[in-house]
Design a protein around this motif. Structure first.
Motif, short mmCIF file in Angstrom:
data_model
loop_
_atom_site.label_atom_id
_atom_site.label_comp_id
_atom_site.label_asym_id
_atom_site.label_seq_id
_atom_site.Cartn_x
_atom_site.Cartn_y
_atom_site.Cartn_z
N GLY A 159 15.04 1.87 -77.50
CA GLY A 159 14.54 0.85 -78.32
C GLY A 159 15.12 0.83 -79.94
N PHE A 160 16.52 1.45 -79.78
CA PHE A 160 16.98 1.46 -81.15
C PHE A 160 17.63 0.13 -81.60
CE2 PHE A 160 18.43 6.24 -81.10
CZ PHE A 160 17.20 6.74 -80.97
N THR A 161 17.42 -0.18 -82.74
CA THR A 161 18.13 -1.51 -83.17
C THR A 161 18.87 -1.54 -84.46
OG1 THR A 161 16.17 -2.16 -84.58
CG2 THR A 161 16.04 -2.95 -81.95
N ARG A 162 18.81 -0.70 -85.14
CA ARG A 162 19.35 -0.51 -86.41
C ARG A 162 20.72 0.44 -86.47
NH1 ARG A 162 15.84 -2.53 -90.14
NH2 ARG A 162 13.68 -2.91 -89.36
N PHE A 163 21.75 0.21 -87.07
CA PHE A 163 22.90 0.91 -87.39
C PHE A 163 22.53 2.34 -87.52
CE2 PHE A 163 26.56 2.68 -89.38
CZ PHE A 163 27.68 2.24 -88.86
N SER A 164 21.69 2.87 -88.26
CA SER A 164 21.34 4.23 -88.89
C SER A 164 20.72 4.92 -87.64
CB SER A 164 20.34 3.91 -90.32
OG SER A 164 19.36 3.11 -89.96
N GLN A 165 19.97 4.28 -86.85
CA GLN A 165 19.23 4.98 -85.81
C GLN A 165 20.42 5.47 -84.77
OE1 GLN A 165 16.59 1.58 -84.74
NE2 GLN A 165 14.86 2.78 -85.02
N PHE A 166 21.27 4.38 -84.39
CA PHE A 166 22.23 4.83 -83.42
C PHE A 166 23.30 5.91 -84.03
CE2 PHE A 166 21.61 0.12 -82.21
CZ PHE A 166 21.16 0.60 -81.10
N GLN A 167 23.48 5.80 -85.38
CA GLN A 167 24.41 6.73 -86.01
C GLN A 167 23.92 8.11 -85.98
OE1 GLN A 167 25.47 8.76 -88.82
NE2 GLN A 167 27.43 8.53 -87.82
N LYS A 168 22.52 8.33 -86.26
CA LYS A 168 21.85 9.49 -86.22
C LYS A 168 21.84 9.93 -84.79
CE LYS A 168 17.45 11.55 -88.01
NZ LYS A 168 16.22 11.35 -88.34
N SER A 169 21.46 9.17 -83.83
CA SER A 169 21.17 9.69 -82.53
C SER A 169 22.63 10.06 -82.20
CB SER A 169 20.63 8.56 -81.53
OG SER A 169 20.78 8.81 -80.15
N GLY A 213 25.68 10.54 -83.66
CA GLY A 213 26.88 11.08 -84.28
C GLY A 213 28.17 10.46 -84.32
N VAL A 214 28.17 9.17 -84.06
CA VAL A 214 29.63 8.53 -83.89
C VAL A 214 30.11 8.25 -85.08
CG1 VAL A 214 28.11 6.55 -83.43
CG2 VAL A 214 30.58 6.43 -82.65
N ALA A 215 31.25 8.34 -85.32
CA ALA A 215 31.78 7.65 -86.61
C ALA A 215 31.43 6.17 -86.94
CB ALA A 215 33.40 7.74 -86.52
N THR A 216 31.32 5.93 -88.20
CA THR A 216 30.70 4.59 -88.71
C THR A 216 31.53 3.63 -88.27
OG1 THR A 216 31.48 5.08 -90.92
CG2 THR A 216 29.33 5.75 -90.50
N ASN A 217 33.06 3.92 -88.56
CA ASN A 217 33.87 2.91 -88.21
C ASN A 217 33.77 2.31 -86.50
OD1 ASN A 217 35.19 5.16 -87.54
ND2 ASN A 217 37.19 4.36 -87.32
N ILE A 218 33.89 3.27 -85.67
CA ILE A 218 33.59 3.14 -84.31
C ILE A 218 32.33 2.33 -84.01
CG2 ILE A 218 33.39 4.01 -82.08
CD1 ILE A 218 35.19 6.33 -82.97
N LEU A 219 31.25 2.79 -84.48
CA LEU A 219 29.81 2.19 -84.39
C LEU A 219 29.86 0.79 -84.72
CD1 LEU A 219 26.99 2.31 -83.44
CD2 LEU A 219 26.28 3.39 -85.49
N THR A 220 30.39 0.55 -86.02
CA THR A 220 30.48 -0.97 -86.42
C THR A 220 31.12 -1.68 -85.51
OG1 THR A 220 30.53 -0.14 -88.87
CG2 THR A 220 31.24 -2.27 -88.45
N LYS A 221 32.52 -1.26 -85.11
CA LYS A 221 33.28 -2.08 -84.20
C LYS A 221 32.46 -2.25 -82.80
CE LYS A 221 37.22 -3.76 -82.79
NZ LYS A 221 37.01 -4.25 -81.42
N ARG A 222 31.87 -1.32 -82.25
CA ARG A 222 31.06 -1.35 -81.21
C ARG A 222 30.16 -2.34 -81.12
NH1 ARG A 222 35.05 0.36 -80.16
NH2 ARG A 222 35.93 2.20 -79.17
N LEU A 223 29.22 -2.53 -82.10
CA LEU A 223 28.13 -3.29 -82.35
C LEU A 223 28.66 -4.87 -82.49
CD1 LEU A 223 25.72 -1.31 -84.66
CD2 LEU A 223 25.39 -1.90 -82.32
N GLU A 224 29.46 -4.80 -83.33
CA GLU A 224 30.36 -6.28 -83.67
C GLU A 224 30.64 -6.81 -82.25
OE1 GLU A 224 33.30 -5.67 -86.47
OE2 GLU A 224 31.96 -5.74 -88.19
#
Lengths: 141, 141
Positions: free
Chosen positions: B36-46, B48-59
């Motif tokens: 049920g995660f929706t926020r960048f910070s939740q995915f990042q914490k769960s 441990g993915v690099a923020t630039n990769i997470l940003t790109k994937r969500l976009e």
């Protein structure tokens, strides 16, 4: 670092994806499953894939236990799906169904040998009741 | 060249795999679907993915229509699965089932909200009859 973090996720889905998640891997497995192809030359002709890539993929499939390499004297080697490899079929059917619905209809459909259209359905293991994706949760084993 | 040859295969399964076939993509979608995660910070914490990769994937997920980006004034953006994204679930369940059986059992299982264990089953579309992978063939649409 990616590998270690990723490994720590300990996720069956991810591990399965390692094996089918490369473009050519999926197409080779598809041709083995549904085209009945077993020989290097058949895959190469069907896919137009570079020979070094095809060699590596087939070797990897043998190493992972997805295919058995069989060779008669004087014959080309044959790469035959194992049970483990054959059982990737539901994943390939589920990928196809999603692509057909949400991207665009592809050129093939799946049916039983007796001619009935088949599909992957989410069902209760024991009851056989049908469920939708909104009905499903993940819980610790 | 790979892209063009590959594209010419015109395969729905391959196109679906483009979207889930990257390691982190699958894990992000899994956390959105089942955590049920929706926020960048939740995915990042769960993850441990690099923020630039997470940003790109969500976009990319938003661009592909798998997630909607929603933002209230003064709040963190939320990434919410669309129907198209939610319907990737059968693929993730099928990947998990294969990994559980053929690699090793993972830490989670799937059940209905009412508590029934669920699984993906190969069935006749209209008859509902159950089939095994050895019963299935691919034919032109």
């Amino acid at each position: 670092m990616l590998g270690r973090l990723y490994e720590s996720q300990n996720c069956s889905a991810s591990r399965a994806l390692e094996l089918v998640g490369e473009r050519w891997s999926l197409l080779i497995l598809r041709d083995a499953m549904f085209g009945g192809f077993t020989r290097f030359s058949q895959f190469q002709k069907s896919l137009g894939v570079a020979t070094n890539i095809l060699t590596k993929r087939l070797e990897d499939f043998v190493a992972e236990g997805l295919m058995d390499r069989q060779q008669e004297p004087g014959e080309q080697a044959e790469y035959v799906l194992t049970r483990k490899g054959q059982e990737l079929m539901p994943i390939i059917i589920a990928l196809t169904e999603w692509g057909d619905k949400w991207v665009r209809p592809g050129p093939i459909r799946y049916q039983s040998r007796s001619g009935q259209p088949v599909e992957m359905q989410l069902r209760g293991k024991t009851s056989g009741s049908r469920f939708g994706v909104a009905d499903v949760v993940a819980v610790p084993r």
